[in-house]
Design a protein around this motif. Structure first.
Motif, mmCIF file in Angstrom:
data_model
loop_
_atom_site.group_PDB
_atom_site.id
_atom_site.type_symbol
_atom_site.label_atom_id
_atom_site.label_comp_id
_atom_site.label_asym_id
_atom_site.label_seq_id
_atom_site.Cartn_x
_atom_site.Cartn_y
_atom_site.Cartn_z
ATOM 1 N N GLU A 121 0.835 -1.212 0.000
ATOM 2 C CA GLU A 121 0.000 0.000 0.000
ATOM 3 C C GLU A 121 0.868 1.261 0.000
ATOM 4 O O GLU A 121 0.493 2.277 -0.588
ATOM 5 C CB GLU A 121 -0.941 0.009 1.208
ATOM 6 N N GLY A 125 -0.104 1.826 -3.412
ATOM 7 C CA GLY A 125 -1.521 1.962 -3.098
ATOM 8 C C GLY A 125 -1.914 3.211 -2.345
ATOM 9 O O GLY A 125 -1.394 4.308 -2.579
ATOM 10 N N CYS A 135 -1.207 0.553 8.042
ATOM 11 C CA CYS A 135 -2.068 -0.170 7.108
ATOM 12 C C CYS A 135 -2.596 -1.407 7.813
ATOM 13 O O CYS A 135 -1.842 -2.124 8.476
ATOM 14 C CB CYS A 135 -1.315 -0.543 5.841
ATOM 15 N N VAL A 253 -4.835 3.038 6.589
ATOM 16 C CA VAL A 253 -5.420 2.369 5.427
ATOM 17 C C VAL A 253 -6.047 1.074 5.908
ATOM 18 O O VAL A 253 -5.398 0.277 6.594
ATOM 19 C CB VAL A 253 -4.345 2.082 4.367
ATOM 20 N N ALA A 290 -8.150 0.466 1.530
ATOM 21 C CA ALA A 290 -6.987 -0.045 0.806
ATOM 22 C C ALA A 290 -7.281 -0.086 -0.690
ATOM 23 O O ALA A 290 -8.443 -0.114 -1.112
ATOM 24 C CB ALA A 290 -6.634 -1.435 1.318
ATOM 25 N N GLU A 291 -6.223 -0.101 -1.490
ATOM 26 C CA GLU A 291 -6.363 -0.087 -2.952
ATOM 27 C C GLU A 291 -5.781 -1.318 -3.646
ATOM 28 O O GLU A 291 -6.113 -1.587 -4.793
ATOM 29 C CB GLU A 291 -5.673 1.158 -3.530
ATOM 30 N N MET A 292 -4.931 -2.068 -2.972
ATOM 31 C CA MET A 292 -4.116 -3.065 -3.668
ATOM 32 C C MET A 292 -4.803 -4.399 -3.939
ATOM 33 O O MET A 292 -4.360 -5.159 -4.791
ATOM 34 C CB MET A 292 -2.821 -3.309 -2.896
ATOM 35 N N ALA A 296 -1.790 -7.685 -2.977
ATOM 36 C CA ALA A 296 -1.015 -6.871 -2.038
ATOM 37 C C ALA A 296 0.088 -7.670 -1.356
ATOM 38 O O ALA A 296 1.211 -7.185 -1.185
ATOM 39 C CB ALA A 296 -1.940 -6.244 -0.997
#
Length: 318
Positions: A121, A125, A135, A253, A290-292, A296
């Motif tokens: 991240e 991310g 995170c 995150v 989170a974006e991954m 991840a």
């Protein structure tokens, strides 16, 4: 020849994933096996070896100079051993030694899975551009990792940032970790569902009693489901605020299955955070999803390996 190429392993209770990852975080080759989590340690290791065998058979393998492993924990990077709670056959299992033995003695970087996701991240991310971040993975359990001063802070054993086992309820239920009132005991998916069921929530015709089903009920306005998520959000907020107060992070995150609940979780989380993050230096703390996604763990293990080799420009880990 491909440069900055590393091998990555993401080891969990359900699957063992492997990949070859370049210096930009792109996955070039993948391999995967189910985790034989109820089998003995050598059987689990054979699944790891099968994943590695697929990777070593590729033409790109000749460019690999380091291996990163993100494993379910606890892990002990100082001894190269792992003892995943959800893989009983591995207790103080010498994973680093065994991986080196089947890969020609390549150097290996071992970190916990929460730390690996944090590395991902921060590199690619939602925490990108932040020098101080927490995170979190909120799923069957609650884990996490820290970025401090622009670098991944894994700690001596690779477990730093394990927010799931911060106590947020002094008189709370006993936790399997041996403590009581832990964040995980309130905010994990199974505990969100358990609390909703105990409060009178009932699943639909499909009988789904997962946290995702509770989230759907909360979105539809079920007051018991809403209350269960609000309680989870309060526990997460207390843990996040405690972490921020201690080490001055400016972003948290939140990923994992529970993190996918969306505003059912994030709206009460942001509200609760205002009650806990009250000192001047933590009031600006933000909380974001989170974006991954599912890659991840692999990307983060690769980032940690690149940092070990000293060639992770842009990875922001170390």
């Amino acid at each position: 020849m491909q440069t900055d190429l590393v091998a990555a392993l993401d080891i969990g209770g359900t699957k063992i994933a492997g990949a070859l990852v370049d210096g930009h975080g792109r996955i070039l080759v993948r391999a995967q096996r189910p985790t034989p989590a109820r089998e003995d340690g050598d059987t689990v290791m054979r699944a790891v070896e099968e994943v590695l065998a697929e990777l070593t058979a590729t033409p790109q393998w000749s460019a690999v100079t380091v291996i990163g492993i993100g494993s379910a924990g606890p892990v002990d990077a100082s001894t190269g051993t792992v003892s995943p709670v959800n893989v009983p056959g591995w207790r103080a299992f010498p994973l680093v030694e065994r991986v080196r033995a089947v890969t020609g003695g390549l150097p290996v970087e071992l970190i916990g899975d929460g730390v690996a996701i944090t590395a991902a991240e921060h590199w690619q991310g939602a925490a990108r551009g932040h020098d101080n971040a927490l995170c979190m993975v909120v799923s069957t359990g609650v884990g996490g990792g820290l970025v401090l001063g622009g670098r991944l802070h894994a700690g001596p054993t690779g477990n730093a940032g394990h927010i799931g086992h911060i106590c947020v309820d002094l008189d709370g239920d006993p936790c399997p970790c041996g403590s009581r009132g832990c964040v995980e005991g309130i905010a994990s998916g199974p505990n969100i569902a358990r609390r909703a069921l105990a409060g009178g929530w009932r699943p639909g015709p499909d009988g789904d009693t997962s946290a995702a089903a509770v989230a759907a009920a909360a979105r539809a306005g079920d007051p018991v489901a809403v209350a269960s998520f609000e309680r989870a959000a309060q526990a997460l907020a207390a843990g996040i605020a405690a972490t921020a107060t201690l080490v001055e992070i400016d972003i948290a995150v939140v990923g994992g299955g529970v993190g996918k609940a969306g505003e059912v979780l994030f709206a009460p989380l942001r509200t609760a955070l205002k009650s806990y993050a009250t000192l001047s230096f933590v009031r600006g703390l933000t909380v974001v999803p989170a974006e991954m996604g599912t890659d991840a763990g692999l990307v983060g293990a690769a980032a940690a390996a690149l940092a070990r080799r000293g060639s992770a420009s842009g990875a922001g880990v170390g």
